[in-house]
Write a protein that holds these residues in place. Structure first.
Motif, PDB file in Angstrom:
ATOM      1  N   ASP A  74      -0.412  -5.017  -2.421  1.00  0.00           N
ATOM      2  CA  ASP A  74       0.756  -4.662  -1.595  1.00  0.00           C
ATOM      3  C   ASP A  74       1.671  -3.702  -2.343  1.00  0.00           C
ATOM      4  OD1 ASP A  74      -0.095  -6.258   0.516  1.00  0.00           O
ATOM      5  OD2 ASP A  74       1.220  -7.943  -0.017  1.00  0.00           O
ATOM      6  N   ASP A  75       1.881  -3.953  -3.636  1.00  0.00           N
ATOM      7  CA  ASP A  75       2.723  -3.071  -4.445  1.00  0.00           C
ATOM      8  C   ASP A  75       2.116  -1.670  -4.529  1.00  0.00           C
ATOM      9  OD1 ASP A  75       4.429  -5.208  -4.876  1.00  0.00           O
ATOM     10  OD2 ASP A  75       3.707  -5.600  -6.919  1.00  0.00           O
ATOM     11  N   LEU A  76       0.797  -1.603  -4.751  1.00  0.00           N
ATOM     12  CA  LEU A  76       0.114  -0.308  -4.812  1.00  0.00           C
ATOM     13  C   LEU A  76       0.275   0.429  -3.483  1.00  0.00           C
ATOM     14  CD1 LEU A  76      -3.286   0.601  -6.302  1.00  0.00           C
ATOM     15  CD2 LEU A  76      -2.939   1.005  -3.887  1.00  0.00           C
ATOM     16  N   ASN A  77       0.025  -0.261  -2.380  1.00  0.00           N
ATOM     17  CA  ASN A  77       0.150   0.367  -1.062  1.00  0.00           C
ATOM     18  C   ASN A  77       1.582   0.819  -0.781  1.00  0.00           C
ATOM     19  OD1 ASN A  77      -2.519   0.399  -0.041  1.00  0.00           O
ATOM     20  ND2 ASN A  77      -2.394  -1.782   0.405  1.00  0.00           N
ATOM     21  N   ASP A  78       2.556   0.006  -1.157  1.00  0.00           N
ATOM     22  CA  ASP A  78       3.959   0.395  -0.957  1.00  0.00           C
ATOM     23  C   ASP A  78       4.298   1.636  -1.780  1.00  0.00           C
ATOM     24  OD1 ASP A  78       4.346  -1.734   0.770  1.00  0.00           O
ATOM     25  OD2 ASP A  78       5.385  -2.984  -0.709  1.00  0.00           O
ATOM     26  N   ALA A  79       3.850   1.651  -3.034  1.00  0.00           N
ATOM     27  CA  ALA A  79       4.165   2.770  -3.927  1.00  0.00           C
ATOM     28  C   ALA A  79       3.511   4.070  -3.470  1.00  0.00           C
ATOM     29  CB  ALA A  79       3.723   2.445  -5.354  1.00  0.00           C
ATOM     30  N   LEU A  80       2.306   3.963  -2.909  1.00  0.00           N
ATOM     31  CA  LEU A  80       1.559   5.167  -2.544  1.00  0.00           C
ATOM     32  C   LEU A  80       1.617   5.505  -1.057  1.00  0.00           C
ATOM     33  CD1 LEU A  80      -1.661   4.630  -4.707  1.00  0.00           C
ATOM     34  CD2 LEU A  80       0.459   5.831  -5.307  1.00  0.00           C
ATOM     35  N   GLY A  81       2.215   4.622  -0.263  1.00  0.00           N
ATOM     36  CA  GLY A  81       2.259   4.858   1.180  1.00  0.00           C
ATOM     37  C   GLY A  81       0.876   4.783   1.802  1.00  0.00           C
ATOM     38  N   THR A  82       0.062   3.853   1.307  1.00  0.00           N
ATOM     39  CA  THR A  82      -1.321   3.707   1.773  1.00  0.00           C
ATOM     40  C   THR A  82      -1.526   2.331   2.380  1.00  0.00           C
ATOM     41  OG1 THR A  82      -1.972   2.978  -0.451  1.00  0.00           O
ATOM     42  CG2 THR A  82      -2.253   5.319   0.059  1.00  0.00           C
ATOM     43  N   SER A  83      -2.729   2.081   2.847  1.00  0.00           N
ATOM     44  CA  SER A  83      -3.070   0.765   3.397  1.00  0.00           C
ATOM     45  C   SER A  83      -4.450   0.338   2.895  1.00  0.00           C
ATOM     46  CB  SER A  83      -3.023   0.793   4.925  1.00  0.00           C
ATOM     47  OG  SER A  83      -3.877   1.808   5.425  1.00  0.00           O
ATOM     48  N   TYR A  84      -4.657   0.461   1.585  1.00  0.00           N
ATOM     49  CA  TYR A  84      -5.927   0.045   0.998  1.00  0.00           C
ATOM     50  C   TYR A  84      -6.123  -1.460   1.168  1.00  0.00           C
ATOM     51  CZ  TYR A  84      -5.948   4.610  -1.293  1.00  0.00           C
ATOM     52  OH  TYR A  84      -5.941   5.956  -1.555  1.00  0.00           O
ATOM     53  N   THR A  85      -7.364  -1.860   1.269  1.00  0.00           N
ATOM     54  CA  THR A  85      -7.726  -3.265   1.402  1.00  0.00           C
ATOM     55  C   THR A  85      -8.432  -3.726   0.131  1.00  0.00           C
ATOM     56  OG1 THR A  85      -9.879  -2.709   2.343  1.00  0.00           O
ATOM     57  CG2 THR A  85      -8.031  -3.023   3.907  1.00  0.00           C
ATOM     58  N   LEU A  86      -8.566  -5.041  -0.008  1.00  0.00           N
ATOM     59  CA  LEU A  86      -9.315  -5.562  -1.151  1.00  0.00           C
ATOM     60  C   LEU A  86     -10.764  -5.088  -1.122  1.00  0.00           C
ATOM     61  CD1 LEU A  86      -7.992  -9.208  -1.585  1.00  0.00           C
ATOM     62  CD2 LEU A  86      -7.629  -7.251  -3.094  1.00  0.00           C
TER      63      LEU A  86
END
Length: 106
Positions: free
Chosen positions: A40-52
């Protein structure tokens, strides 16, 4: 006859983990049980929606993270590895900056 297929979800075979450590496996290990929070932190920082599942693809090498995701994980993992290796704190930020990939020019 019972199936011996290893299943990680309904009808899904378990994805093999890499045999050699890599940036993504180090990042996942660093966050352990907090992996979803870290994602969630990575997605918030990058503006992405990566999944596990996407992260698992990166970890196995079937896909490669883009430079922004790579830089994010490097900046997260590398300081801990450098500190573990006894690198003085004053040098950690400089070393991380020296291995950061340049941003893509559009």
């Amino acid at each position: 006859m019972a199936s011996t297929k290893n299943v990680s979800g309904p009808g899904r075979p378990a994805a093999p983990r890499p045999t050699e450590p890599n940036l993504v496996s180090s990042w996942r290990t660093l966050h352990g049980e907090l992996e979803l929070s870290a994602l969630d932190d990575l997605n918030d920082a990058l503006g992405t929606s990566y999944t596990l599942s996407r992260v698992a693809e990166w970890e196995r090498g079937s896909r490669q993270p883009n430079s922004a995701a790579t830089n994010y994980m490097l900046a997260d993992v590398l300081p801990d590895l450098l500190r573990e290796a006894g690198v003085p704190e004053a040098e950690v930020s400089d070393l991380v900056a020296r291995v950061t990939l340049p941003a893509a020019k559009h």
